[in-house]
Design an enzyme around this catalytic site. Structure first.
Site, short mmCIF file in Angstrom:
data_model
loop_
_atom_site.label_atom_id
_atom_site.label_comp_id
_atom_site.label_asym_id
_atom_site.label_seq_id
_atom_site.Cartn_x
_atom_site.Cartn_y
_atom_site.Cartn_z
N LYS A 147 21.46 -11.62 -81.10
CA LYS A 147 22.65 -12.28 -80.56
C LYS A 147 22.35 -13.76 -80.43
O LYS A 147 21.83 -14.22 -79.42
CB LYS A 147 23.00 -11.65 -79.21
CG LYS A 147 24.50 -11.61 -78.98
CD LYS A 147 24.87 -10.68 -77.83
CE LYS A 147 26.33 -10.85 -77.50
NZ LYS A 147 27.24 -10.27 -78.49
N GLU A 165 29.95 -5.15 -90.00
CA GLU A 165 30.71 -5.22 -88.75
C GLU A 165 31.69 -6.37 -88.82
O GLU A 165 31.89 -6.93 -89.90
CB GLU A 165 29.75 -5.36 -87.55
CG GLU A 165 28.87 -6.59 -87.58
CD GLU A 165 28.08 -6.78 -86.28
OE1 GLU A 165 28.66 -6.60 -85.20
OE2 GLU A 165 26.91 -7.13 -86.36
N ARG A 183 17.71 -6.64 -75.16
CA ARG A 183 18.22 -7.21 -76.40
C ARG A 183 17.96 -8.72 -76.44
O ARG A 183 17.67 -9.29 -77.50
CB ARG A 183 19.73 -6.91 -76.53
CG ARG A 183 20.30 -7.27 -77.88
CD ARG A 183 21.70 -6.69 -78.06
NE ARG A 183 22.66 -7.28 -77.13
CZ ARG A 183 23.93 -6.88 -77.01
NH1 ARG A 183 24.39 -5.89 -77.75
NH2 ARG A 183 24.73 -7.46 -76.14
C1 LIG Z 1 27.90 -9.03 -78.81
C2 LIG Z 1 28.21 -8.52 -80.17
C3 LIG Z 1 28.72 -7.23 -80.38
C4 LIG Z 1 29.11 -6.30 -79.24
O1 LIG Z 1 28.03 -5.92 -78.47
P1 LIG Z 1 28.23 -5.33 -76.98
O2 LIG Z 1 26.85 -5.19 -76.47
O3 LIG Z 1 28.92 -4.04 -77.12
O4 LIG Z 1 29.06 -6.32 -76.25
C5 LIG Z 1 28.92 -6.80 -81.68
N1 LIG Z 1 28.65 -7.60 -82.73
C6 LIG Z 1 28.17 -8.84 -82.58
C7 LIG Z 1 27.90 -9.67 -83.78
C8 LIG Z 1 27.94 -9.35 -81.30
O5 LIG Z 1 27.46 -10.59 -81.15
#
Ligand SMILES: *Cc1c(COP(=O)(O)O)cnc(C)c1O
Length: 341
Positions: free
Chosen positions: A184, A220, A82
């Site tokens: 991210k 989300e 990722r």
């Molecule tokens: C990090 C993150 C998540 C959760 O991801 P995980 O890999 O399960 O920790 C969900 N939404 C956003 C916007 C994030 O930055």
């Protein structure tokens, strides 16, 4: 060597400086071999690319002790890949995936005493990140980068049980349809700060963001993906190109299908259909699942009947199964639990 003497059960989620961190520099078109260092300070030009134009991406995962006192983390290769996707979208040189996992292992091994005891609920949070470090004033990608990994112990996410939270439908947007919502990057968080401060002022724990194009579909929250349980007890997961692909959510999808025999559907989810769902949860590394009891849509309350007072039964099973696998109490799919020491 002994585990640090800390009040693990009452630790919060704040930065605590540990002993060692990992650093690798990118210069002249290549990453150097990397090193473990004591030095927690980053020294850079006042004009560094990251400071001017926010060219930075990050990851988050946890190390913890299993019942048989092994130190493990969860599916780190997914974080590695990722981060490659995140870096590419911001025109940064990807940090090689195998080296990412190796760096995570090195930092955890160098800070073993900081991995909280099994059963304390506390974990060692691992933060890999990279940023443009050379001076950049005309808008363009940096030429030099730094990749770092530090760790910091964090307390149990739920102190005294997971009480369902109330969240609100945000008037702000998180991620444009062809923007950067799926990576991210700190930039997605910078622009969410005003929205979360506003939500907190209004008494809500989190924001539900809608798709900016139509404002009818569920995306989300600021840092966690949604899961819903429908009237038949099956799992419904919102699908959109601008949702960050949560590793927790992807793992829950597998757990639901392969361990609990649930039907799982990933599809567009309309705000207008939330009233038909029985349970709602937010998933991410920090909490695994935070149960949501209510969503406030501008004064209109959407209540999840099976998960309003406490975590609903399906959410509970998902939570117990995934955390059971993570803690080594239950056999998980090949490669999920990654042994470090
Ligand atoms: C990090 C993150 C998540 C959760 O991801 P995980 O890999 O399960 O920790 C969900 N939404 C956003 C916007 C994030 O930055």
């Amino acid at each position: 060597m002994a585990i640090k003497d800390m009040d693990w059960a009452n630790l919060g989620f704040g930065y605590i400086k540990t002993d060692k961190r990992y650093v690798s520099d990118y210069k002249d078109g290549k990453w150097d071999e990397g090193r473990i260092t004591d030095d927690d300070k980053v020294v850079m030009s006042e004009c560094a690319g990251v400071l001017q134009y926010a060219q930075t991406v990050f990851e988050g995962l946890k190390a913890y002790r299993t019942g048989d006192n092994k130190v493990v983390c969860f599916r780190p290769h997914l974080n590695a890949s990722r981060m490659v996707d995140s870096a590419k979208r911001l025109e940064m040189p990807p940090f090689p995936e195998e080296r990412f996992v190796d760096a995570v292992e090195q930092v955890v091994r160098a800070n073993l005493d900081w991995v909280p005891p099994h059963g304390s609920g506390a974990t060692l949070y691992i933060r890999p990140y990279m940023f443009g470090i050379n001076p950049v004033i005309g808008v363009k990608p940096a030429e030099e980068y730094q990749f770092r990994v530090f760790v910091t112990p964090v307390g149990p996410y739920f102190k005294g049980g997971a009480k369902p939270i109330t969240i609100c439908v945000s008037d702000f947007d998180r991620a444009a349809p062809k923007g950067t919502g799926h990576i991210k990057a700190g930039l997605n968080y910078a622009m969410s700060l005003h929205a979360i401060v506003t939500a907190h002022k209004n008494g809500f724990a989190e924001n539900l963001y809608l798709d900016p194009a139509t404002r009818t579909k569920v995306e989300e929250t600021g840092g966690a993906n949604f899961i819903f349980v429908d009237a038949d007890g099956n799992l419904v997961i919102p699908k959109s190109d601008s949702i960050l692909p949560s590793i927790t959510r992807r793992s829950l999808h597998t757990v639901a299908e392969e361990y609990l025999g649930l039907k799982v559907t990933e599809r567009e989810v309309l705000l207008s259909e939330l009233k038909d769902f029985k349970e709602c949860g937010l998933c991410g590394t920090a909490a695994v699942i935070s149960p949501v009891g209510k969503i406030d849509n501008h004064g209109e309350e959407i209540i999840f009947p099976d998960g309003c007072e406490e975590m609903g039964p399906v959410t509970r099973k998902l939570y117990d199964t995934l955390t059971g696998i993570q803690m080594g109490e239950m056999e998980g799919p090949e490669g999920w639990v990654h042994e470090i020491a």
